[in-house]
Design an enzyme around this catalytic site. Structure first.
Site, PDB file in Angstrom:
ATOM      1  N   GLU A   9       7.448  35.143 117.013  1.00  0.00           N
ATOM      2  CA  GLU A   9       6.234  34.506 116.816  1.00  0.00           C
ATOM      3  C   GLU A   9       6.312  34.051 118.097  1.00  0.00           C
ATOM      4  O   GLU A   9       7.075  33.364 118.759  1.00  0.00           O
ATOM      5  CB  GLU A   9       5.904  32.663 116.111  1.00  0.00           C
ATOM      6  CG  GLU A   9       5.916  33.372 115.000  1.00  0.00           C
ATOM      7  CD  GLU A   9       5.048  32.380 113.651  1.00  0.00           C
ATOM      8  OE1 GLU A   9       4.544  30.912 114.885  1.00  0.00           O
ATOM      9  OE2 GLU A   9       5.419  32.458 112.670  1.00  0.00           O
ATOM     10  N   GLU A  63       9.787  28.949 108.677  1.00  0.00           N
ATOM     11  CA  GLU A  63       9.508  28.102 109.288  1.00  0.00           C
ATOM     12  C   GLU A  63      10.284  26.786 108.469  1.00  0.00           C
ATOM     13  O   GLU A  63       9.645  25.569 109.172  1.00  0.00           O
ATOM     14  CB  GLU A  63       8.541  27.730 110.586  1.00  0.00           C
ATOM     15  CG  GLU A  63       7.820  28.801 111.335  1.00  0.00           C
ATOM     16  CD  GLU A  63       7.128  28.320 111.948  1.00  0.00           C
ATOM     17  OE1 GLU A  63       7.227  28.522 113.867  1.00  0.00           O
ATOM     18  OE2 GLU A  63       5.709  27.773 111.927  1.00  0.00           O
TER      19      GLU A  63
END
Length: 609
Positions: A257, A182
Site C-alpha cells: 500500500e 495489517e
C-alpha cells in the site's frame, strides 16, 4: 477420428458454458531480489481498485485506464459483508461478481493481487465483517476464538470456490494472495496468523501467500515463511532492509500500500496531495526495482451504507464520506487527473525498451440536469413497518438489522422541561415530539443529550437513529453495535416501553407515496423524476439539502450531508437512461426542500457549519 472430434467439441462446449477457458499456466515465484514470472524478473506496478466501488458496467473501462497509466497489475480486497450479508447466505452476483472482475482484468492484460482476508479495513463498514458476527455470543473477530474461526472457514471456502481456480498456477491471473490485513497494527499472535495460512490453503489458495503491514508493525504482523510486504513506506533502502531483516536476508520487495493521497470523513477538509510530491518517490521506488501497489489508483464511491468510520481514544468518531475519490490518479468518475499523467510519465521510463503505453482515453462526457421535479412524498412517520416491542431499547443487531435507520418510539408524560439523554448513541439521532422535529444529536460531536420542553398531556417521543458506519480499524472493532445501545433518560428517569421500527432501506419497494409534496415537520421521503435526451456522468448538487440518502433508478448513490466536505453525489452514466429516470430522496433535516439539479463537476471541498 470421430472420437477426437467429439472430444474437441465437448471441450469447446464446456468452455462456452463456463464463459471462460483456462489460459496457459505460468509459474510465479520469489527470487532473492525480484518476483519471477516463468523464471524471469517481473516488477509489479499495481493499482488498487475495488469492484463494489465501481459499477460493474464500468470495470473494463477503468482497467483500460490502468493499462494507459502503465499498470500491469490490479489489487483488490474481497468484502465478507457483501458476500455473506446474512449468515449462510452467499452472494457473488451483479456488482459482487468478483470472479468476473478478475477475469476482465485478465482479458485486459492485467495481473491481479488478491486480498480476501476476512478483515479489510478499507474505510468500509465494520472493516468488511458482516454485522451478524456480533450476534454470535462470545465471538471475537481477529482471534483464535472457535466461533469466529468456524465462520471464517465457511466464508473463505466460498471465496476459494470463486477465486482459487483463477490463480496463476491454475491458468489464471492472480499472482499472489494476502492473508489477514495489517494484523501487526492490531495484534502479534503468530498462531492466529498460521491458522489464517492453513485456512487459505484448505480453501484452495495454493499459490504464493503474503502478509502486509505498516513498517512499524511489520514484525508483529509477519508470519515467518511468507513474504512480508510493507505499507506506507517508500524509501527504497528502508524497504529493503525491513524485508531482509524479516525474510532471511532476501527479497523480493513489495510495497503493498503506497498512498498517493488520502480519504475524507464528514466535517473535515477534503484531502489532496500534489502529484509532484509523490511522483519523485514513485520514480525512486521503481528505479530500485521494487514492486508497488498504489492505494488507491481509483477510489470510486462507497455507495449505500457501506462506509466505515475511525475512532480512537484521542479523537472523535469519524464516519467516512460516500465519495471515495481519494485524490487518486483516476477521479471518482474514472477520468485521468494530473496525478495520472505525472505517474504515467514516471512509469514510462521503466517499461521494457520499445514499449509504448496505450493512448489515454478521452475524458468521459458529463452533463447538467437543470431541474429535477418531485411529485410525490410521504412523511417517514407514515411509512413505518410493524414494530418490535421491548422494555428497553434494542440495538440494530438485536433487531437483526444491518444498516440504515431504526425509529425508537415511547410515550412520556408532558407539561415539563428536562434533559433527554441517550446512553450510548450510535451514531446520529433526530428527536421528534408528537411528530415534529425537536433537535438532533451527533456522535461525531460527542452529543448525547439536549433540553426538551414537552407539551401538556401524553407525548409521543420518537428518536430516529442512523447507523453512520461501523468502525473499521483498531480495538473498537469489538465495540461496534448500533442504535441506542444502553438506555434513554428524561429528567433523570429512565424511559421504558419502546416500540422499534426497522428501516434498513435496502430498497424503497414498501414505501407508499402520496401525490404532491405536502409539508412535513419531520423526516420525509420524496419521489420524482427527470428526462434526458442524452446520458452522461452527472453530480447531484445536494448543498441546499440537509442530510439523507438518494436513489436513482433503484441504485442507492450513498449519503449526503451538508456539513461537507462532499456536497455532490456522483451519478454514473451507466445507471442513467435516455427518457424518464426515477429519483427518490430521504431527507432528515430540511423536509421542505424541493430544489435539486445535476451539475457537470463534483464539489468535494466545501465545509458548512
Amino acid at each position: 477420428m470421430k472420437k477426437n472430434i467429439i472430444l474437441f467439441l465437448t471441450l469447446l462446449l464446456g468452455c462456452n458454458l463456463s464463459g471462460y477457458c483456462q489460459q496457459a499456466k505460468h509459474t510465479f515465484a520469489l527470487g532473492d531480489e525480484a518476483f519471477l514470472l516463468d523464471g524471469k524478473p517481473l516488477q509489479m506496478i499495481s493499482g488498487e481498485m475495488h469492484y463494489p466501488r465501481v459499477p460493474r458496467e464500468a470495470w473494463r473501462a477503468r482497467m483500460k485506464m490502468a493499462k494507459a497509466m502503465g499498470l500491469n497489475t490490479i489489487g483488490t480486497y474481497v468484502f465478507w459483508n457483501l458476500h455473506e450479508p446474512q449468515k449462510g447466505k452467499f452472494d457473488f452476483t451483479g456488482n459482487n461478481d468478483v470472479a468476473e472482475f478478475v477475469r476482465i482484468a485478465q482479458q485486459e492484460g492485467l495481473w491481479v493481487i488478491l486480498r480476501p482476508s476476512p478483515y479489510v479495513c478499507a474505510e468500509w463498514e465494520f472493516g468488511g465483517y458482516p454485522y451478524w458476527l456480533q450476534n454470535e455470543k462470545g465471538l471475537e473477530v481477529r482471534s483464535k476464538e472457535a466461533q469466529y474461526l468456524k465462520e471464517y472457514e465457511s466464508y473463505i471456502k466460498e471465496v476459494g470456490k470463486q477465486l482459487a481456480p483463477l490463480q496463476i498456477n491454475h491458468g489464471g491471473n492472480i499472482l499472489m494472495v494476502q492473508i489477514e490485513n495489517e494484523y501487526g497494527s492490531y495484534g502479534s499472535d503468530k498462531e492466529y496468523l498460521a491458522i489464517n495460512q492453513k485456512l487459505f490453503k484448505e480453501a484452495g489458495f495454493d499459490g504464493l501467500l503474503y502478509t502486509c503491514d505498516p513498517a512499524p508493525d511489520l514484525v508483529n504482523g509477519h508470519l515467518p515463511g511468507l513474504l512480508p510486504a510493507v505499507n506506507g513506506l517508500d524509501n527504497p533502502a528502508k524497504v529493503k532492509k525491513l524485508v531482509n531483516d524479516n525474510h532471511n536476508g532476501k527479497g523480493p520487495y513489495y510495497i503493498a500500500e503506497w498512498y498517493p493521497a488520502w480519504f475524507d470523513w464528514w466535517g473535515t477538509e477534503h484531502h489532496t496531495v500534489p502529484a509532484q510530491q509523490y511522483s519523485i518517490h514513485l520514480d525512486s521506488v521503481l528505479a530500485a526495482g521494487i514492486s508497488i501497489n498504489m492505494y488507491m489508483f481509483h477510489g470510486g464511491t462507497t455507495r449505500a451504507f457501506m462506509n466505515g468510520a475511525n475512532y480512537k481514544d484521542t479523537s472523535p468518531y469519524e464516519p467516512q464520506t460516500s465519495s471515495y475519490d481519494y485524490d487518486a490518479p483516476l477521479d471518482e468518475a474514472g477520468n485521468a487527473t494530473p496525478k495520472f499523467m505525472k505517474f504515467r510519465e514516471v512509469i514510462q521510463k521503466y517499461l521494457p525498451a520499445g514499449t509504448q503505453l496505450p493512448a489515454v482515453p478521452a475524458v468521459k462526457p458529463a452533463i447538467s440536469i437543470p431541474a429535477i421535479k418531485f411529485t410525490q412524498s410521504v412523511s417517514l412517520l407514515n411509512t413505518l413497518p410493524v414494530a418490535k416491542e421491548n422494555i428497553t431499547p434494542l440495538t440494530f443487531e438485536a433487531l437483526h438489522q444491518d444498516y440504515g435507520f431504526v425509529l425508537y418510539r415511547s410515550t412520556v408524560q408532558g407539561g415539563k422541561s428536562g434533559l433527554l439523554k441517550l446512553k450510548d448513541l450510535r451514531d446520529y439521532a433526530v428527536i421528534m415530539l408528537n411528530g415534529k422535529k425537536a433537535g438532533t444529536l451527533d456522535r461525531r460531536l460527542n452529543q448525547d443529550s439536549l433540553i426538551l420542553t414537552l407539551p401538556a398531556g401524553k407525548v409521543t417521543l420518537d428518536i430516529l437513529v442512523e447507523n453512520l458506519g461501523r468502525i473499521n480499524f483498531g480495538k473498537y472493532l469489538l465495540q461496534n453495535k448500533k442504535g441506542i445501545t444502553e438506555k434513554v433518560l428524561f429528567d433523570g428517569a429512565e424511559v421504558t416501553h419502546w416500540k422499534m421500527y426497522s428501516l434498513p432501506f435496502g430498497n424503497l419497494n414498501a414505501v407508499k407515496f402520496g401525490a404532491g409534496t405536502q409539508s412535513a415537520q419531520s423526516p420525509v421521503i420524496k419521489k420524482g423524476g427527470f428526462t434526458l435526451n442524452k446520458v452522461g456522468d452527472t453530480y447531484l448538487d445536494m448543498s441546499g439539502w440537509g442530510k439523507g440518502v438518494v436513489w436513482v433508478n433503484g441504485h442507492n448513490l450513498g449519503r449526503y450531508w451538508n456539513v461537507g466536505p462532499q456536497q455532490t453525489l456522483y451519478l454514473p452514466v451507466e445507471w442513467l437512461k435516455k427518457g424518464h429516470n426515477d429519483i427518490a430522496i430521504l431527507e432528515l433535516l430540511k423536509p421542505a426542500q424541493t430544489q435539486l439539479k445535476g451539475i457537470d463537476k463534483p464539489i468535494l471541498n466545501i465545509l458548512q457549519p
